[in-house]
Motif scaffolding. Structure first.
Motif, PDB file in Angstrom:
ATOM      1  N   GLY A   1       0.813  -1.205   0.000  1.00  0.00           N
ATOM      2  CA  GLY A   1       0.000   0.000   0.000  1.00  0.00           C
ATOM      3  C   GLY A   1       0.848   1.257   0.000  1.00  0.00           C
ATOM      4  O   GLY A   1       2.070   1.231   0.186  1.00  0.00           O
ATOM      5  N   GLN A   2       0.174   2.376  -0.192  1.00  0.00           N
ATOM      6  CA  GLN A   2       0.852   3.662  -0.338  1.00  0.00           C
ATOM      7  C   GLN A   2       1.670   4.013   0.902  1.00  0.00           C
ATOM      8  O   GLN A   2       1.252   3.797   2.037  1.00  0.00           O
ATOM      9  N   GLY A   3       2.863   4.579   0.670  1.00  0.00           N
ATOM     10  CA  GLY A   3       3.648   5.160   1.744  1.00  0.00           C
ATOM     11  C   GLY A   3       4.396   4.191   2.632  1.00  0.00           C
ATOM     12  O   GLY A   3       4.870   4.578   3.700  1.00  0.00           O
ATOM     13  N   CYS A   4       4.532   2.935   2.236  1.00  0.00           N
ATOM     14  CA  CYS A   4       5.319   1.987   3.044  1.00  0.00           C
ATOM     15  C   CYS A   4       6.810   2.346   2.956  1.00  0.00           C
ATOM     16  O   CYS A   4       7.307   2.725   1.891  1.00  0.00           O
ATOM     17  N   ILE A   5       7.510   2.196   4.073  1.00  0.00           N
ATOM     18  CA  ILE A   5       8.951   2.420   4.106  1.00  0.00           C
ATOM     19  C   ILE A   5       9.599   1.166   4.686  1.00  0.00           C
ATOM     20  O   ILE A   5       9.437   0.859   5.877  1.00  0.00           O
ATOM     21  N   LEU A   6      10.302   0.440   3.828  1.00  0.00           N
ATOM     22  CA  LEU A   6      10.871  -0.850   4.194  1.00  0.00           C
ATOM     23  C   LEU A   6      12.390  -0.741   4.095  1.00  0.00           C
ATOM     24  O   LEU A   6      12.922  -0.374   3.049  1.00  0.00           O
ATOM     25  N   ALA A   7      13.072  -1.070   5.170  1.00  0.00           N
ATOM     26  CA  ALA A   7      14.527  -0.902   5.225  1.00  0.00           C
ATOM     27  C   ALA A   7      15.237  -1.987   4.410  1.00  0.00           C
ATOM     28  O   ALA A   7      14.607  -2.862   3.805  1.00  0.00           O
ATOM     29  N   ASP A   8      16.553  -1.926   4.422  1.00  0.00           N
ATOM     30  CA  ASP A   8      17.344  -2.850   3.618  1.00  0.00           C
ATOM     31  C   ASP A   8      17.129  -4.308   4.037  1.00  0.00           C
ATOM     32  O   ASP A   8      16.744  -4.598   5.163  1.00  0.00           O
ATOM     33  N   HIS A   9      17.368  -5.199   3.092  1.00  0.00           N
ATOM     34  CA  HIS A   9      17.257  -6.644   3.305  1.00  0.00           C
ATOM     35  C   HIS A   9      15.832  -7.064   3.716  1.00  0.00           C
ATOM     36  O   HIS A   9      15.651  -7.988   4.500  1.00  0.00           O
ATOM     37  N   THR A  10      14.838  -6.385   3.165  1.00  0.00           N
ATOM     38  CA  THR A  10      13.450  -6.827   3.340  1.00  0.00           C
ATOM     39  C   THR A  10      13.166  -7.969   2.369  1.00  0.00           C
ATOM     40  O   THR A  10      13.569  -7.923   1.202  1.00  0.00           O
TER      41      THR A  10
END
Length: 383
Positions: free
Chosen positions: A310-319
């Motif tokens: 969905g809109q605006g997700c922020i997923l860090a490295d190695h997701t």
């Protein structure tokens, strides 16, 4: 001929994605579902179109106002079912008309098959008929519509597309259109069953992946951004204006990428992927068979497969999203489905997070590199 598009409902079985927007406005191949319905009508020369809005109506109205099509909007004040939504449009109807759900894909050929019929229903075969109105047909006529039965007597279902004469309004005494059909049949009216050419619905969030794959087949190749000379493109690829694709990135279509995105370098984007506007894919990230909405950031060295973000997700490295088959309860039904992840709006995930057959609600925060599975409610903090 006139057409009424019903776009007033939420699409509750698609939560968390419909918490902030109606199902008809969910983007598939970077276009709201309702646009495909409108296109199919226009291809058939039907330009007298009424759209019934209700849930989150402001967003629908704003979008319709931007389209190059003559659309009349009416409001269903309370979401009391499809018959009630159709009654809201009664004052605009002066001729034979079509009724279409604004949250299903239907192609122009299917509309051509039904538009010249008076009092008809478009039907299709579906492997999971219990999610729909199941249609019993004899000699080409509808004899009965059974809503979402536990044990379906047939695989034939209603697509929610109908052709009616204006006197149908005298039968709309309850909240749902199938009840009106039953009243018409009881009164001796003939309702013809017309097989659809191409129709698809997304009942649950993971169904959007199949619909996305279907709609990507129709995208037009275009490069509107800045693409490094070392980028490899194969198949049909659409890249929006203002997007930058960095060195050594590989894209295998069908893929559509929106405007003002920042991709790579050294990313791999595989077929059946749509990426919205203002999305960031950091280096060494792999994406396949996924639907990524606007304003999402995916950190470096991530592997995203069979996911809806969905809109605006922020997923860090190695997701990582890890597709697997397991049982999950949605809308009161236990489903066994295989997908990686469905994330609502504004999900935040720390480095080394793995989503495995997971539905994470809006504004979920995941800390500390966890493996998360199953259903996570809106606003949950996983520590």
């Amino acid at each position: 001929m006139q057409a009424v598009i019903l776009a007033a409902g939420e699409g509750s079985r698609l939560r968390p994605l419909t918490r902030s927007k109606p199902k008809a406005m969910l983007p598939v191949a970077n276009r709201p579902i309702i646009e495909y319905v409108i296109d199919a009508l226009l291809e058939n020369g039907i330009r007298d179109i009424v759209v019934v809005v209700g849930y989150r109506k402001e967003e629908v109205i704003r979008h319709l106002n931007r389209l190059d099509a003559p659309i009349q909007v009416v409001v269903q004040e309370r979401q009391l079912g499809t018959a009630d939504a159709l009654r809201a449009a009664a004052s605009e109807i002066t001729d034979d008309f079509l009724v279409l759900p604004g949250d299903n894909y239907i192609n122009a050929e299917s509309i051509a098959r039904i538009r010249k019929e008076q009092n008809a229903m478009l039907v299709a075969e579906h492997p999971n008929p219990s999610n729909f109105g199941v249609v019993v047909i004899r000699n080409g006529l509808v004899r009965e519509v059974i809503e979402k039965p536990e044990d379906a007597p047939t695989f034939t279902v209603s697509t929610g597309v109908y052709s009616f004469t204006p006197d149908v309004f005298s039968y709309l005494q309850t909240t749902e259109i199938p009840d009106a059909l039953s009243a018409m049949i009881a009164a001796g009216r003939r309702i013809r069953a017309i097989p659809a050419d191409d129709w698809q619905d997304a009942v649950y969030p993971w169904d959007l992946l199949k619909l996305n794959s279907r709609m990507l087949k129709g995208i037009i190749p275009e490069v509107g951004g800045t693409i490094d000379a070392s980028v490899i493109r194969r198949g049909t690829v659409h890249i929006g204006t203002g997007t930058t694709v960095g060195p050594n990135t590989v894209i295998y279509g069908p893929v559509t990428i929106g405007s003002n995105c920042n991709i790579g370098p050294n990313c791999v984007i595989m077929p059946d992927t749509s990426i919205g506007d203002r999305v960031v894919l950091e280096p060494f990230t792999y994406v396949a068979d996924s639907l990524i909405m606007n304003d999402v950031t995916i950190g470096s060295h991530s592997r995203i497969v069979s996911a809806v973000f969905g809109q605006g997700c922020i997923l860090a490295d190695h997701t990582t999203t890890y597709p697997s088959a397991s049982f999950i309860e949605v809308g009161g039904r236990i489903q066994k489905e295989e997908f990686g992840a469905v994330l609502g709006e504004g999900v935040r995930a720390a480095p080394f997070t793995t989503f495995k057959n997971c539905i994470a609600g809006n504004s979920v925060t995941i800390e500390g590199g966890k493996t998360v599975v199953g259903l996570i409610e809106d606003g949950t903090r996983v520590m």
